[in-house]
Motif scaffolding. Structure first.
Motif, PDB file in Angstrom:
ATOM      1  N   THR A  44       0.830  -1.204   0.000  1.00 52.44           N
ATOM      2  CA  THR A  44       0.000   0.000   0.000  1.00 52.44           C
ATOM      3  C   THR A  44       0.867   1.257   0.000  1.00 52.44           C
ATOM      4  N   VAL A  45       1.915   1.257   0.820  1.00 53.51           N
ATOM      5  CA  VAL A  45       2.810   2.414   0.890  1.00 53.51           C
ATOM      6  C   VAL A  45       3.445   2.682  -0.475  1.00 53.51           C
ATOM      7  N   VAL A  46       3.894   1.635  -1.145  1.00 58.20           N
ATOM      8  CA  VAL A  46       4.517   1.795  -2.462  1.00 58.20           C
ATOM      9  C   VAL A  46       3.507   2.330  -3.473  1.00 58.20           C
ATOM     10  N   LEU A  47       2.307   1.738  -3.486  1.00 54.78           N
ATOM     11  CA  LEU A  47       1.282   2.171  -4.435  1.00 54.78           C
ATOM     12  C   LEU A  47       0.850   3.612  -4.178  1.00 54.78           C
ATOM     13  N   PHE A  48       0.496   3.923  -2.934  1.00 55.34           N
ATOM     14  CA  PHE A  48       0.037   5.279  -2.614  1.00 55.34           C
ATOM     15  C   PHE A  48       1.183   6.282  -2.800  1.00 55.34           C
ATOM     16  N   GLY A  49       2.405   5.884  -2.434  1.00 55.37           N
ATOM     17  CA  GLY A  49       3.543   6.778  -2.591  1.00 55.37           C
ATOM     18  C   GLY A  49       3.815   7.094  -4.042  1.00 55.37           C
ATOM     19  N   ALA A  50       3.766   6.086  -4.909  1.00 54.77           N
ATOM     20  CA  ALA A  50       4.026   6.304  -6.333  1.00 54.77           C
ATOM     21  C   ALA A  50       2.984   7.225  -6.950  1.00 54.77           C
ATOM     22  N   LEU A  51       1.698   7.006  -6.616  1.00 55.49           N
ATOM     23  CA  LEU A  51       0.640   7.852  -7.168  1.00 55.49           C
ATOM     24  C   LEU A  51       0.714   9.272  -6.610  1.00 55.49           C
ATOM     25  N   THR A  52       1.153   9.421  -5.369  1.00 54.78           N
ATOM     26  CA  THR A  52       1.305  10.753  -4.774  1.00 54.78           C
ATOM     27  C   THR A  52       2.456  11.514  -5.426  1.00 54.78           C
ATOM     28  N   LEU A  53       3.568  10.827  -5.671  1.00 51.79           N
ATOM     29  CA  LEU A  53       4.695  11.470  -6.362  1.00 51.79           C
ATOM     30  C   LEU A  53       4.300  11.910  -7.763  1.00 51.79           C
ATOM     31  N   TRP A  54       3.470  11.139  -8.408  1.00 54.72           N
ATOM     32  CA  TRP A  54       3.042  11.455  -9.780  1.00 54.72           C
ATOM     33  C   TRP A  54       1.997  12.571  -9.812  1.00 54.72           C
ATOM     34  N   LEU A  55       0.996  12.487  -8.918  1.00 53.18           N
ATOM     35  CA  LEU A  55      -0.176  13.356  -9.037  1.00 53.18           C
ATOM     36  C   LEU A  55      -0.319  14.380  -7.916  1.00 53.18           C
ATOM     37  N   GLY A  56       0.568  14.334  -6.911  1.00 56.99           N
ATOM     38  CA  GLY A  56       0.513  15.324  -5.845  1.00 56.99           C
ATOM     39  C   GLY A  56      -0.202  14.832  -4.609  1.00 56.99           C
ATOM     40  N   THR A  57      -0.188  15.685  -3.577  1.00 59.75           N
ATOM     41  CA  THR A  57      -0.756  15.292  -2.284  1.00 59.75           C
ATOM     42  C   THR A  57      -2.270  15.091  -2.340  1.00 59.75           C
ATOM     43  N   GLY A  58      -2.926  15.715  -3.307  1.00 58.09           N
ATOM     44  CA  GLY A  58      -4.365  15.486  -3.460  1.00 58.09           C
ATOM     45  C   GLY A  58      -4.673  14.026  -3.734  1.00 58.09           C
ATOM     46  N   ALA A  59      -3.738  13.373  -4.431  1.00 59.76           N
ATOM     47  CA  ALA A  59      -3.928  11.947  -4.722  1.00 59.76           C
ATOM     48  C   ALA A  59      -3.929  11.132  -3.447  1.00 59.76           C
ATOM     49  N   LEU A  60      -3.066  11.468  -2.504  1.00 61.48           N
ATOM     50  CA  LEU A  60      -3.000  10.735  -1.248  1.00 61.48           C
ATOM     51  C   LEU A  60      -4.293  10.885  -0.463  1.00 61.48           C
ATOM     52  N   ALA A  61      -4.816  12.119  -0.407  1.00 58.46           N
ATOM     53  CA  ALA A  61      -6.080  12.349   0.300  1.00 58.46           C
ATOM     54  C   ALA A  61      -7.204  11.531  -0.336  1.00 58.46           C
ATOM     55  N   PHE A  62      -7.256  11.532  -1.664  1.00 56.86           N
ATOM     56  CA  PHE A  62      -8.283  10.767  -2.374  1.00 56.86           C
ATOM     57  C   PHE A  62      -8.156   9.281  -2.066  1.00 56.86           C
ATOM     58  N   LEU A  63      -6.933   8.774  -2.126  1.00 53.19           N
ATOM     59  CA  LEU A  63      -6.705   7.348  -1.905  1.00 53.19           C
ATOM     60  C   LEU A  63      -7.092   6.921  -0.495  1.00 53.19           C
ATOM     61  N   LEU A  64      -6.784   7.744   0.491  1.00 48.65           N
ATOM     62  CA  LEU A  64      -7.115   7.404   1.872  1.00 48.65           C
ATOM     63  C   LEU A  64      -8.628   7.398   2.092  1.00 48.65           C
ATOM     64  N   ILE A  65      -9.335   8.345   1.498  1.00 50.11           N
ATOM     65  CA  ILE A  65     -10.789   8.409   1.674  1.00 50.11           C
ATOM     66  C   ILE A  65     -11.467   7.217   1.013  1.00 50.11           C
ATOM     67  N   GLN A  66     -11.066   6.925  -0.249  1.00 53.63           N
ATOM     68  CA  GLN A  66     -11.695   5.793  -0.930  1.00 53.63           C
ATOM     69  C   GLN A  66     -11.342   4.476  -0.241  1.00 53.63           C
ATOM     70  N   ALA A  67     -10.141   4.394   0.356  1.00 56.04           N
ATOM     71  CA  ALA A  67      -9.743   3.176   1.061  1.00 56.04           C
ATOM     72  C   ALA A  67     -10.633   2.954   2.283  1.00 56.04           C
ATOM     73  N   PHE A  68     -10.917   4.028   3.028  1.00 53.55           N
ATOM     74  CA  PHE A  68     -11.796   3.902   4.187  1.00 53.55           C
ATOM     75  C   PHE A  68     -13.188   3.459   3.757  1.00 53.55           C
ATOM     76  N   PHE A  69     -13.680   4.048   2.657  1.00 55.71           N
ATOM     77  CA  PHE A  69     -15.006   3.667   2.172  1.00 55.71           C
ATOM     78  C   PHE A  69     -15.019   2.203   1.739  1.00 55.71           C
TER      79      PHE A  69
END
Length: 468
Positions: free
Chosen positions: A235-260
């Motif tokens: 999860t750290v690798v996946l979320f980290g890679a997408l955050t590096l590519w798309l910015g911190t907004g990507a991390l917020a999105f990923l965490l919210i959808q993961a909780f849902f």
């Protein structure tokens, strides 16, 4: 001499009438991905809502229209079914479509020209697909092949629920329908009270289970041999890679959808064992063995096609290593009034849920509600309202005669190989089980009494039988 072959008809091959329909399972994430692509290409953000509308409106309607199917494959066909790689490929195919949907959703959500409504739709779309992916991981994680176990962790990475691999297989299956299980809901407990209890409890249980296993190997719980840490690292690798590519907004999105997505899993957990309780056996000082009566089932065809027959939950708990295409319906299993797709919506509204399900729990226990799994704060209130029968005496089990017990003890002590009575796993003293912390040469008598089968987890050491 009579030739018996002339008088014996050859076995009739069994045909799976749903053979092609099982493709509905991997089609679900593909549908989600295509809806996102279409919404982007045709500049129609309303299409981003296709997946939540399908899941919460169309799917329950299809369940109602198509109805149920209680037919079981014959036992003579099970070996053939389990050996057919087509069914495995169907499960594997979910994962690339799941990842495509997740990446497309987070890419769209982080573009600057998107509305809040569209971002919410994308959270639903990604969360739903990744929540259902936990069920894909569930199907894969119970299998013996290392490939399938690794694929289970990969499927769990986008929803950040890697510890499910440990807790579900070795915790939930051992303790289901008992107060020890954080994933078994109580009668009178709302989903909103259950959700934090099961999320925190499951995480704690997974960590403790790995701690115990690693301690037997003389390793720290912080070792990278910890299956939880391995899964979370994905999860750290996946979320980290997408955050590096798309910015911190990507991390917020990923965490919210993961909780849902995780909450979607837990609402299914909530309805699967609601109010059902395995009775305590005073003689053995153990809970009775898990039976078909300890899971709520549904035979609604459409949801079963989409969820790898998860709704045939009783057979899954009785035989965790059995593949989805072979799971059976049991008449003695308590039945939900509709499929999971409808029931999870009902669970979001506690008064309606209690109105529908509490009478069914009471009926299942023939009015003796004290046998049910009751929510502590409402226990007395529930008993006053639903108790309609005299409290039954606990069942007694005939003790073995001293000579029988001694013979069995001698037989067990002298054997060097012992077999699980559920899945057939064999513990051989010569080989031990290094993964479980038992080095080659570890005697059977040195195995802890509370140890459970590492393959199915539904049989304890006491349930193993010696092999001569």
């Amino acid at each position: 001499m009579t030739n018996h072959a002339q008088h014996t008809a050859p076995p009739t091959p069994w045909t799976d009438q749903k053979y092609l329909l099982w493709l509905a399972s991997p089609f679900l994430p593909l549908l989600g991905f295509l809806s996102l692509v279409a919404g982007y290409l045709f500049e129609q953000p309303a299409l981003y809502w296709l997946m939540p509308v399908f899941f919460y409106a169309v799917l329950p309607l299809l369940d109602w229209l198509v109805g149920t199917d209680i037919n079981n494959p014959p036992e003579s066909a099970v070996a053939q079914l389990e050996a057919n790689r087509y069914y495995r490929a169907i499960v594997y195919a979910y994962i690339p479509a799941q990842y495509a949907n997740t990446i497309m959703a987070v890419w769209l959500a982080t573009r600057g020209d998107i509305s809040i409504a569209s971002i919410i739709a994308l959270i639903f779309s990604a969360g739903l697909i990744n929540g259902v992916a936990i069920n894909t991981a569930h199907e894969l994680g119970h299998k013996r092949a290392d490939l399938e176990k690794w694929l289970a962790k990969i499927a769990l990475a986008p929803v950040a629920y890697g510890h499910f691999f440990v807790e579900h297989n070795r915790g939930h299956h051992k303790n289901v329908a008992t107060p020890r299980d954080p994933a078994s809901s109580r009668m009178g407990e709302t989903f909103y009270a259950f959700l934090p209890r099961t999320m925190v409890g499951s995480l704690r249980s997974a960590w403790e289970l790995e701690g115990e296993r690693l301690a037997r190997q003389g390793k720290s719980v912080w070792s990278f041999d910890n299956e939880n840490l391995r899964a979370w690292a994905m999860t750290v690798v996946l979320f980290g890679a997408l955050t590096l590519w798309l910015g911190t907004g990507a991390l917020a999105f990923l965490l919210i959808q993961a909780f849902f997505g995780a909450a979607l899993l837990e609402v299914v957990n909530y309805l699967e064992h609601y109010g059902l309780l395995r009775q305590w056996d005073e003689r053995t000082q153990r809970y009775e063995r898990c039976a078909p009566s300890h899971s709520w089932n549904s035979n609604n065809v459409v949801t079963n096609l989409l969820l790898y027959q998860l709704q045939r939950h009783s057979d899954h708990h009785a035989n965790p290593t059995r593949r989805f295409q072979s799971l059976r319906h049991f008449d003695e299993s308590p039945q939900l009034p509709s499929g999971y797709a409808s029931m999870l919506i009902l669970a979001y509204f506690p008064p309606l849920w209690f109105k529908v399900m509490n009478p069914r729990v009471a009926k299942h226990y023939d009015g003796d509600i004290r046998k049910a799994h009751l929510y502590g704060p409402k226990r007395e209130q529930l008993i006053r309202k639903w108790q309609a029968a005299a409290t039954s005496s606990p069942q007694t089990v005939a003790n073995e005669k001293p000579a029988q017990a001694q013979h069995r003890a001698d037989e067990t002590a002298s054997a060097s190989r012992h077999r699980c009575t559920n899945c057939g796993y064999i513990y051989d003293e010569i080989h031990g089980n290094p993964s479980e912390g038992f080095v080659p040469g570890t005697a059977w008598k040195a195995i802890p009494a509370e140890w459970s089968c590492p393959e199915c987890a539904v049989r304890d050491k006491a349930d193993f039988v010696p092999i001569a």
